[in-house]
Motif scaffolding. Structure first.
Motif, PDB file in Angstrom:
ATOM      1  N   LYS A 118       0.861  -0.989   0.167  1.00 36.36           N
ATOM      2  CA  LYS A 118       0.003  -0.028   0.012  1.00 36.36           C
ATOM      3  C   LYS A 118       0.806   1.227  -0.137  1.00 36.36           C
ATOM      4  CE  LYS A 118      -3.883  -2.093   2.220  1.00 36.36           C
ATOM      5  NZ  LYS A 118      -3.667  -3.299   2.220  1.00 36.36           N
ATOM      6  N   PRO A 119       1.540   1.600  -0.957  1.00 34.91           N
ATOM      7  CA  PRO A 119       2.472   2.693  -1.201  1.00 34.91           C
ATOM      8  C   PRO A 119       1.620   3.863  -1.328  1.00 34.91           C
ATOM      9  CG  PRO A 119       2.598   1.485  -3.143  1.00 34.91           C
ATOM     10  CD  PRO A 119       1.731   0.649  -2.278  1.00 34.91           C
ATOM     11  N   GLN A 120       2.025   4.926  -0.560  1.00 31.85           N
ATOM     12  CA  GLN A 120       1.291   6.315  -0.736  1.00 31.85           C
ATOM     13  C   GLN A 120       1.478   6.778  -2.234  1.00 31.85           C
ATOM     14  OE1 GLN A 120       2.725   8.876   2.363  1.00 31.85           O
ATOM     15  NE2 GLN A 120       1.147   7.964   3.807  1.00 31.85           N
ATOM     16  N   ILE A 121       2.642   6.702  -2.683  1.00 34.61           N
ATOM     17  CA  ILE A 121       2.938   7.273  -4.089  1.00 34.61           C
ATOM     18  C   ILE A 121       3.644   6.093  -4.781  1.00 34.61           C
ATOM     19  CG2 ILE A 121       3.932   8.664  -5.567  1.00 34.61           C
ATOM     20  CD1 ILE A 121       3.772  10.943  -3.065  1.00 34.61           C
ATOM     21  N   PHE A 122       3.097   5.436  -5.888  1.00 33.20           N
ATOM     22  CA  PHE A 122       3.784   4.692  -6.709  1.00 33.20           C
ATOM     23  C   PHE A 122       5.112   4.900  -6.921  1.00 33.20           C
ATOM     24  CE2 PHE A 122       4.748   2.176 -10.406  1.00 33.20           C
ATOM     25  CZ  PHE A 122       4.337   0.461 -10.050  1.00 33.20           C
ATOM     26  N   GLU A 123       5.465   6.037  -7.602  1.00 32.69           N
ATOM     27  CA  GLU A 123       6.756   6.483  -8.323  1.00 32.69           C
ATOM     28  C   GLU A 123       7.898   6.726  -6.719  1.00 32.69           C
ATOM     29  OE1 GLU A 123       3.956   7.802  -8.304  1.00 32.69           O
ATOM     30  OE2 GLU A 123       3.518   8.761 -10.277  1.00 32.69           O
ATOM     31  N   ILE A 124       7.481   6.441  -5.780  1.00 30.57           N
ATOM     32  CA  ILE A 124       8.599   6.940  -4.729  1.00 30.57           C
ATOM     33  C   ILE A 124       9.220   5.445  -4.424  1.00 30.57           C
ATOM     34  CG2 ILE A 124       9.122   7.605  -2.345  1.00 30.57           C
ATOM     35  CD1 ILE A 124       8.440   9.722  -4.039  1.00 30.57           C
ATOM     36  N   TYR A 125      10.453   5.301  -4.607  1.00 33.52           N
ATOM     37  CA  TYR A 125      11.137   4.134  -4.475  1.00 33.52           C
ATOM     38  C   TYR A 125      11.902   4.097  -3.590  1.00 33.52           C
ATOM     39  CZ  TYR A 125       9.119   3.651  -9.157  1.00 33.52           C
ATOM     40  OH  TYR A 125       8.260   3.543 -10.665  1.00 33.52           O
ATOM     41  N   ALA A 126      13.035   5.034  -3.526  1.00 34.00           N
ATOM     42  CA  ALA A 126      14.107   5.207  -2.779  1.00 34.00           C
ATOM     43  C   ALA A 126      14.004   4.999  -1.287  1.00 34.00           C
ATOM     44  CB  ALA A 126      14.692   6.744  -2.917  1.00 34.00           C
ATOM     45  N   LYS A 127      14.424   3.990  -0.612  1.00 33.55           N
ATOM     46  CA  LYS A 127      14.394   3.766   0.717  1.00 33.55           C
ATOM     47  C   LYS A 127      13.144   3.590   1.320  1.00 33.55           C
ATOM     48  CE  LYS A 127      17.336   7.148   1.273  1.00 33.55           C
ATOM     49  NZ  LYS A 127      18.116   8.740   1.764  1.00 33.55           N
ATOM     50  N   THR A 128      12.322   2.956   0.547  1.00 28.16           N
ATOM     51  CA  THR A 128      10.900   2.539   0.939  1.00 28.16           C
ATOM     52  C   THR A 128      10.762   0.958   0.782  1.00 28.16           C
ATOM     53  OG1 THR A 128       9.752   2.777  -1.372  1.00 28.16           O
ATOM     54  CG2 THR A 128       9.939   4.793   0.089  1.00 28.16           C
ATOM     55  N   TRP A 129       9.832   0.450   1.485  1.00 29.17           N
ATOM     56  CA  TRP A 129       9.241  -0.991   1.393  1.00 29.17           C
ATOM     57  C   TRP A 129       8.742  -1.216   0.067  1.00 29.17           C
ATOM     58  CZ3 TRP A 129      11.717  -4.244   4.089  1.00 29.17           C
ATOM     59  CH2 TRP A 129      12.176  -4.371   5.261  1.00 29.17           C
ATOM     60  N   HIS A 130       8.038  -0.198  -0.439  1.00 24.91           N
ATOM     61  CA  HIS A 130       7.524  -0.365  -1.867  1.00 24.91           C
ATOM     62  C   HIS A 130       8.666  -0.514  -2.740  1.00 24.91           C
ATOM     63  CE1 HIS A 130       5.239   0.280  -5.656  1.00 24.91           C
ATOM     64  NE2 HIS A 130       5.809   1.551  -5.769  1.00 24.91           N
ATOM     65  N   GLY A 131       9.746   0.538  -2.739  1.00 28.98           N
ATOM     66  CA  GLY A 131      10.889   0.244  -3.746  1.00 28.98           C
ATOM     67  C   GLY A 131      11.582  -0.995  -3.682  1.00 28.98           C
ATOM     68  N   PHE A 132      11.762  -1.371  -2.221  1.00 32.62           N
ATOM     69  CA  PHE A 132      12.522  -2.997  -1.860  1.00 32.62           C
ATOM     70  C   PHE A 132      11.842  -3.948  -2.598  1.00 32.62           C
ATOM     71  CE2 PHE A 132      12.921  -6.780   0.309  1.00 32.62           C
ATOM     72  CZ  PHE A 132      14.621  -6.828   0.513  1.00 32.62           C
ATOM     73  N   PHE A 133      10.434  -4.257  -2.609  1.00 28.05           N
ATOM     74  CA  PHE A 133       9.742  -5.171  -3.018  1.00 28.05           C
ATOM     75  C   PHE A 133       9.529  -5.177  -4.565  1.00 28.05           C
ATOM     76  CE2 PHE A 133       8.390  -5.485   1.596  1.00 28.05           C
ATOM     77  CZ  PHE A 133       8.949  -6.822   1.778  1.00 28.05           C
ATOM     78  N   ILE A 134       9.117  -3.950  -4.926  1.00 28.06           N
ATOM     79  CA  ILE A 134       9.040  -4.042  -6.528  1.00 28.06           C
ATOM     80  C   ILE A 134      10.298  -4.294  -7.287  1.00 28.06           C
ATOM     81  CG2 ILE A 134       9.572  -1.637  -6.954  1.00 28.06           C
ATOM     82  CD1 ILE A 134       7.039  -1.360  -8.798  1.00 28.06           C
ATOM     83  N   GLY A 135      11.398  -3.728  -6.796  1.00 21.00           N
ATOM     84  CA  GLY A 135      12.947  -3.905  -7.069  1.00 21.00           C
ATOM     85  C   GLY A 135      13.151  -5.538  -6.824  1.00 21.00           C
ATOM     86  N   PHE A 136      12.714  -6.175  -5.792  1.00 19.88           N
ATOM     87  CA  PHE A 136      13.065  -7.536  -5.615  1.00 19.88           C
ATOM     88  C   PHE A 136      12.241  -8.446  -6.660  1.00 19.88           C
ATOM     89  CE2 PHE A 136      11.544 -11.755  -3.948  1.00 19.88           C
ATOM     90  CZ  PHE A 136      12.651 -12.114  -3.299  1.00 19.88           C
ATOM     91  N   LEU A 137      10.961  -8.124  -6.999  1.00 20.30           N
ATOM     92  CA  LEU A 137      10.363  -8.727  -8.004  1.00 20.30           C
ATOM     93  C   LEU A 137      10.942  -8.522  -9.605  1.00 20.30           C
ATOM     94  CD1 LEU A 137       6.687  -8.032  -6.969  1.00 20.30           C
ATOM     95  CD2 LEU A 137       7.627 -10.265  -6.821  1.00 20.30           C
ATOM     96  N   ALA A 138      11.289  -7.277  -9.924  1.00 20.48           N
ATOM     97  CA  ALA A 138      12.034  -6.996 -11.049  1.00 20.48           C
ATOM     98  C   ALA A 138      13.216  -7.746 -11.170  1.00 20.48           C
ATOM     99  CB  ALA A 138      12.007  -5.481 -11.220  1.00 20.48           C
TER     100      ALA A 138
END
Length: 368
Positions: free
Chosen positions: A184-204
């Motif tokens: 549940k990221p607040q903003i999709f495009e915020i990747y740096a040092k966020t759990w969203h960035g970590f997991f989307i990076g992991f999948l990619a």
């Protein structure tokens, strides 16, 4: 396993880093730049951000995909010990060095620009990407070596079969949509040092490896259907750009992100999979340029923003300054001073060093 050199992947890595630099420069001219630690111009160029909104949903995931693909090729002649040693030298060492010595430089420039007291702030900064990559290598290496050992197993055959259909690559978007639902990221495009960035990076990173592992079927599919993927991405971008809130959401952005990336992979495979002297140079330069670029970018802003010229000219001037100075530093310092090479992810040429020492000893003996 496939061992042929993939020049298109090298090109995409170079292009992605180039777009990253331009993206970061564009942030300087946005009204919210200071909120994420960037120097901000007094003259904003909000029009400049319109094409950036297309880039910002796929530029970072593309780099993670390419990094996963790169690991596939790095594994072809290495066991797990050799791989971890090589990745530690190539990724962990520059990350640790950059944490304490590089990111602090652009913070000094930031403080100087705003007449703040100069303080030392070690931080991962823009190098958070490297930290994530190294963690992925540690977490996924056991799985990847297992797959390498069972190269002709049922999983690879099934994966290759799935990837031979146009819907095959698109299917993985389900995992990215699940990530959005769980994190549940607040903003999709915020990747740096966020759990969203970590997991989307992991999948990619994971699927980047699997795409190359699956063989030629994935590449033939994205080459054949590249315009379909780009068309879908374009439609989803128009929906997002026009602000149709009742339709646009992060689940669709996950699909849009992957469609842009698959279209780019298809274009690259079709047009860029060939060697060139320019690629040979840029593929070596791009990593240290990435490490350096924020410091140089801020330095350019420090000198250029106070000039009373059109903001579009300022944007162009900072862009030219950033690219030129980064490559000057690479060409005349990092490429030539051996002790600096491993700190910026470059290979230390031990043979040339030993040869130089041998020649110096020989000359000294001759003079005696």
């Amino acid at each position: 396993m496939t061992t042929d050199r993939r020049y298109d992947i090298d090109w995409l890595r170079v292009i992605a880093i180039g777009l990253l630099l331009i993206y970061h420069i564009a942030i300087i001219f946005q009204p919210w730049a200071m909120f994420i630690g960037f120097i901000r111009s007094n003259e904003t160029l909000e029009l400049l951000w319109q094409p950036m909104t297309m880039l910002n949903v796929w530029r970072i995931p593309l780099l993670f995909y390419v990094s996963g693909m790169g690991l596939f090729f790095a594994m072809k002649k290495r066991n797990w010990k050799a791989l971890l040693l090589e990745r530690s030298k190539r990724i962990l060492l520059p990350f640790v060095f950059g944490f304490f010595a590089i990111t602090t430089l652009h913070m000094f420039v930031f403080q100087k620009y705003y007449n703040m007291p100069l303080n030392y702030y070690p931080d991962s900064g823009h190098l958070w990407f490297l930290g994530n990559i190294f963690v992925y290598v540690l977490l996924l290496s056991p799985l990847f070596f297992y797959l390498k050992k069972h190269d002709n197993g049922k999983f690879r055959k099934a994966l290759s079969k799935v990837m031979s259909y146009a819907i095959g690559p698109l299917f993985i978007s389900v995992f990215f949509m699940l990530e959005v639902g769980l994190v549940k990221p607040q903003i999709f495009e915020i990747y740096a040092k966020t759990w969203h960035g970590f997991f989307i990076g992991f999948l990619a990173f994971l699927f980047g490896f699997l795409f190359v592992y699956s063989g030629k079927s994935f590449w033939q599919t994205v080459k054949k259907w590249k315009w379909l993927y780009i068309g879908i991405a374009t439609i989803l971008f128009i929906i997002r750009f026009t602000g149709l809130e009742s339709i646009s959401n992060m689940y669709l952005m996950s699909i849009e992100s992957n469609c842009w990336i698959f279209g780019v992979f298809g274009l690259g495979y079709h047009y860029l999979n060939k060697p060139s002297n320019l690629l040979s140079y840029l593929s070596k330069a791009v990593y240290p340029v990435y490490i350096l670029h924020m410091f140089v970018l801020y330095l350019g802003a420090l000198f250029i923003l106070p000039l009373h010229i059109n903001p579009w000219l300022q944007f162009i001037a900072i862009t030219v300054f950033t690219f030129v100075v980064c490559f000057i530093i690479y060409e005349f310092m990092l490429r030539r001073i051996n002790i600096l090479k491993p700190l910026f992810g470059l290979k230390w040429n031990y043979r040339n060093t030993n040869k130089l020492r041998s020649n110096q000893v020989t000359k000294k003996a001759e003079t005696l």
